[in-house]
Design a protein around this motif. Sequence first.
Motif, PDB file in Angstrom:
ATOM      1  N   THR A  34      -6.361  10.866   0.660  1.00 50.55           N
ATOM      2  CA  THR A  34      -6.020  11.234  -0.910  1.00 50.55           C
ATOM      3  C   THR A  34      -7.298  11.081  -1.673  1.00 50.55           C
ATOM      4  O   THR A  34      -7.419  11.633  -3.020  1.00 50.55           O
ATOM      5  N   GLY A  35      -8.089  10.046  -1.385  1.00 48.78           N
ATOM      6  CA  GLY A  35      -9.200   9.851  -2.113  1.00 48.78           C
ATOM      7  C   GLY A  35     -10.191  10.956  -2.245  1.00 48.78           C
ATOM      8  O   GLY A  35     -10.980  11.403  -3.229  1.00 48.78           O
ATOM      9  N   TYR A  38      -8.886  13.400  -5.068  1.00 51.77           N
ATOM     10  CA  TYR A  38      -9.630  12.883  -6.565  1.00 51.77           C
ATOM     11  C   TYR A  38     -11.036  13.328  -6.706  1.00 51.77           C
ATOM     12  O   TYR A  38     -11.692  13.734  -7.632  1.00 51.77           O
ATOM     13  N   ARG A  39     -11.801  13.012  -5.537  1.00 51.99           N
ATOM     14  CA  ARG A  39     -13.169  13.356  -5.368  1.00 51.99           C
ATOM     15  C   ARG A  39     -13.399  14.861  -5.462  1.00 51.99           C
ATOM     16  O   ARG A  39     -14.386  15.289  -6.319  1.00 51.99           O
ATOM     17  N   VAL A 105     -15.504   9.288 -10.186  1.00 55.37           N
ATOM     18  CA  VAL A 105     -14.240   9.582  -9.545  1.00 55.37           C
ATOM     19  C   VAL A 105     -13.225   8.637 -10.209  1.00 55.37           C
ATOM     20  O   VAL A 105     -11.920   9.101 -10.565  1.00 55.37           O
ATOM     21  N   SER A 106     -13.301   7.432 -10.443  1.00 57.16           N
ATOM     22  CA  SER A 106     -12.420   6.438 -10.962  1.00 57.16           C
ATOM     23  C   SER A 106     -11.929   6.863 -12.402  1.00 57.16           C
ATOM     24  O   SER A 106     -10.546   6.812 -12.737  1.00 57.16           O
ATOM     25  N   SER A 109      -9.543   9.918 -11.631  1.00 62.40           N
ATOM     26  CA  SER A 109      -8.523   9.573 -11.095  1.00 62.40           C
ATOM     27  C   SER A 109      -7.320   8.592 -11.908  1.00 62.40           C
ATOM     28  O   SER A 109      -6.376   8.415 -11.526  1.00 62.40           O
ATOM     29  N   ARG A 115      -3.289  12.665 -11.653  1.00 65.63           N
ATOM     30  CA  ARG A 115      -2.314  11.934 -10.739  1.00 65.63           C
ATOM     31  C   ARG A 115      -1.124  12.667 -10.457  1.00 65.63           C
ATOM     32  O   ARG A 115      -0.663  12.941  -8.943  1.00 65.63           O
ATOM     33  N   GLY A 135      -5.192   5.696   0.614  1.00 64.98           N
ATOM     34  CA  GLY A 135      -5.544   5.830  -0.911  1.00 64.98           C
ATOM     35  C   GLY A 135      -5.367   4.438  -1.487  1.00 64.98           C
ATOM     36  O   GLY A 135      -5.673   3.519  -1.027  1.00 64.98           O
ATOM     37  N   ARG A 136      -4.889   4.527  -2.640  1.00 67.44           N
ATOM     38  CA  ARG A 136      -4.472   3.435  -3.455  1.00 67.44           C
ATOM     39  C   ARG A 136      -3.162   3.069  -3.948  1.00 67.44           C
ATOM     40  O   ARG A 136      -3.020   1.942  -4.174  1.00 67.44           O
ATOM     41  N   ASP A 137      -2.377   4.131  -3.807  1.00 67.30           N
ATOM     42  CA  ASP A 137      -0.916   4.070  -4.432  1.00 67.30           C
ATOM     43  C   ASP A 137      -0.377   4.711  -3.576  1.00 67.30           C
ATOM     44  O   ASP A 137       0.923   5.116  -3.901  1.00 67.30           O
ATOM     45  N   ILE A 138      -0.492   4.806  -2.193  1.00 68.81           N
ATOM     46  CA  ILE A 138       0.367   5.425  -1.295  1.00 68.81           C
ATOM     47  C   ILE A 138       1.801   4.677  -0.922  1.00 68.81           C
ATOM     48  O   ILE A 138       2.741   5.163  -1.087  1.00 68.81           O
ATOM     49  N   ARG A 186     -15.577   0.029  -9.226  1.00 67.71           N
ATOM     50  CA  ARG A 186     -14.296   1.246  -8.737  1.00 67.71           C
ATOM     51  C   ARG A 186     -13.209   0.409  -8.457  1.00 67.71           C
ATOM     52  O   ARG A 186     -11.885   0.470  -9.073  1.00 67.71           O
ATOM     53  N   ASP A 190      -9.923   0.893 -10.592  1.00 72.09           N
ATOM     54  CA  ASP A 190      -8.641   1.271  -9.839  1.00 72.09           C
ATOM     55  C   ASP A 190      -7.535   0.258  -9.707  1.00 72.09           C
ATOM     56  O   ASP A 190      -6.302   0.814  -9.747  1.00 72.09           O
ATOM     57  N   ARG A 193      -6.277   0.325 -14.220  1.00 69.49           N
ATOM     58  CA  ARG A 193      -5.811   1.603 -14.941  1.00 69.49           C
ATOM     59  C   ARG A 193      -4.236   1.541 -14.964  1.00 69.49           C
ATOM     60  O   ARG A 193      -3.582   0.650 -14.342  1.00 69.49           O
TER      61      ARG A 193
HETATM   62  O1   DC Z   1     -10.824   6.454  -1.151  1.00 69.17           O
HETATM   63  P1   DC Z   1     -12.308   7.028  -1.818  1.00 69.17           P
HETATM   64  O2   DC Z   1     -13.200   5.750  -1.982  1.00 69.17           O
HETATM   65  O3   DC Z   1     -12.728   8.094  -1.371  1.00 69.17           O
HETATM   66  O4   DC Z   1     -11.356   7.470  -3.080  1.00 69.17           O
HETATM   67  C1   DC Z   1     -12.161   7.758  -4.470  1.00 69.17           C
HETATM   68  C2   DC Z   1     -11.679   7.166  -5.503  1.00 69.17           C
HETATM   69  O5   DC Z   1     -10.202   7.835  -5.869  1.00 69.17           O
HETATM   70  C3   DC Z   1     -11.317   5.952  -5.675  1.00 69.17           C
HETATM   71  O6   DC Z   1     -12.189   5.085  -6.335  1.00 69.17           O
HETATM   72  C4   DC Z   1      -9.830   5.766  -6.577  1.00 69.17           C
HETATM   73  C5   DC Z   1      -9.287   7.251  -6.613  1.00 69.17           C
HETATM   74  N1   DC Z   1      -7.903   7.039  -5.647  1.00 69.17           N
HETATM   75  C6   DC Z   1      -6.955   6.986  -6.389  1.00 69.17           C
HETATM   76  O7   DC Z   1      -7.005   6.555  -7.452  1.00 69.17           O
HETATM   77  N2   DC Z   1      -5.695   7.070  -5.680  1.00 69.17           N
HETATM   78  C7   DC Z   1      -5.817   7.329  -4.337  1.00 69.17           C
HETATM   79  N3   DC Z   1      -4.639   7.579  -3.654  1.00 69.17           N
HETATM   80  C8   DC Z   1      -7.045   7.482  -3.760  1.00 69.17           C
HETATM   81  C9   DC Z   1      -8.000   7.609  -4.256  1.00 69.17           C
END
Ligand code: DC
Length: 239
Positions: A34-35, A38-39, A105-106, A109, A115, A135-138, A186, A190, A193
């Motif tokens: 998922t990152g 957002y990238r 990217v932050s 995102s 989102r 990811g970050r919020d899965i 980041r 992250d 936010r």
């Molecule tokens: O996993 P990554 O480093 O490629 O992710 C890049 C950015 O995307 C990370 O700094 C925060 C954002 N991100 C997010 O907000 N939510 C996700 N589910 C995945 C990534």
Amino acid sequence: MQKITIAIDGYSSCGKSTLAKALAQRLNYSYIDTGAMYRAVTRYAIQHQLMDPLTHLINYESLLQALEHIEVNFQFNTHSHVSETYLNGVNVERDIRTMQISENVSKISSIKEVREKMVALQRKMGRSKGVVMDGRDIGTHVFPHAELKLFMTADTTVRAMRRLNELSSKGQYYTIEEVKHNLLSRDYEDSHRKENPLIQAKDAIVLDNTDLSREEQLEFVLRLIADMQLTKDPLSTVK
Ligand code: DC
């Protein structure tokens, strides 16, 4: 064996995608990075002058209007055996791994509408289960009912070294301080936010891989899954 959803969250450069890919391959599941999504949106914003990569200033109105024209998906590369990111039909797998994208990217995102669009896509991609998503919020937001949730962490210097090596293997050279600074800023953005910040889900299993090899991490998770299957059918009770 019943297919499950595996959610992997955690800090930047903790090896989430390495573990997720290995798991997906072993279990014959699909893998969603998922990152990368957002990238890809960040790449679009910079490419279309909707964001200044140096000041990080965003033209919000134009970006929100452009959102409906941004299509992100994944295609499996049968030669390299990895799934690659496509932005509006163009393979951007390499272009989205640069420091410039990491530095911006932050900010992208953290935008609510971005989102919402990405989360809807992620839910669609994972609706049939048999998926490993990182990811970050899965585990907290995208799939709060995922049967297995991992929260990955590792020592900051170890993480920075891993990212430094990854970048230099692609011909991108930075100092360890520059890479560390990017990771820490980041992580901060992250985690702080407003929209779905990075937090550990209450039912996530923490995996600190500072001293673990790739094989050890994979074994650890496969064992967890095997244990889950052995206990009183927990998978069928979780929606
Ligand atoms: O996993 P990554 O480093 O490629 O992710 C890049 C950015 O995307 C990370 O700094 C925060 C954002 N991100 C997010 O907000 N939510 C996700 N589910 C995945 C990534």
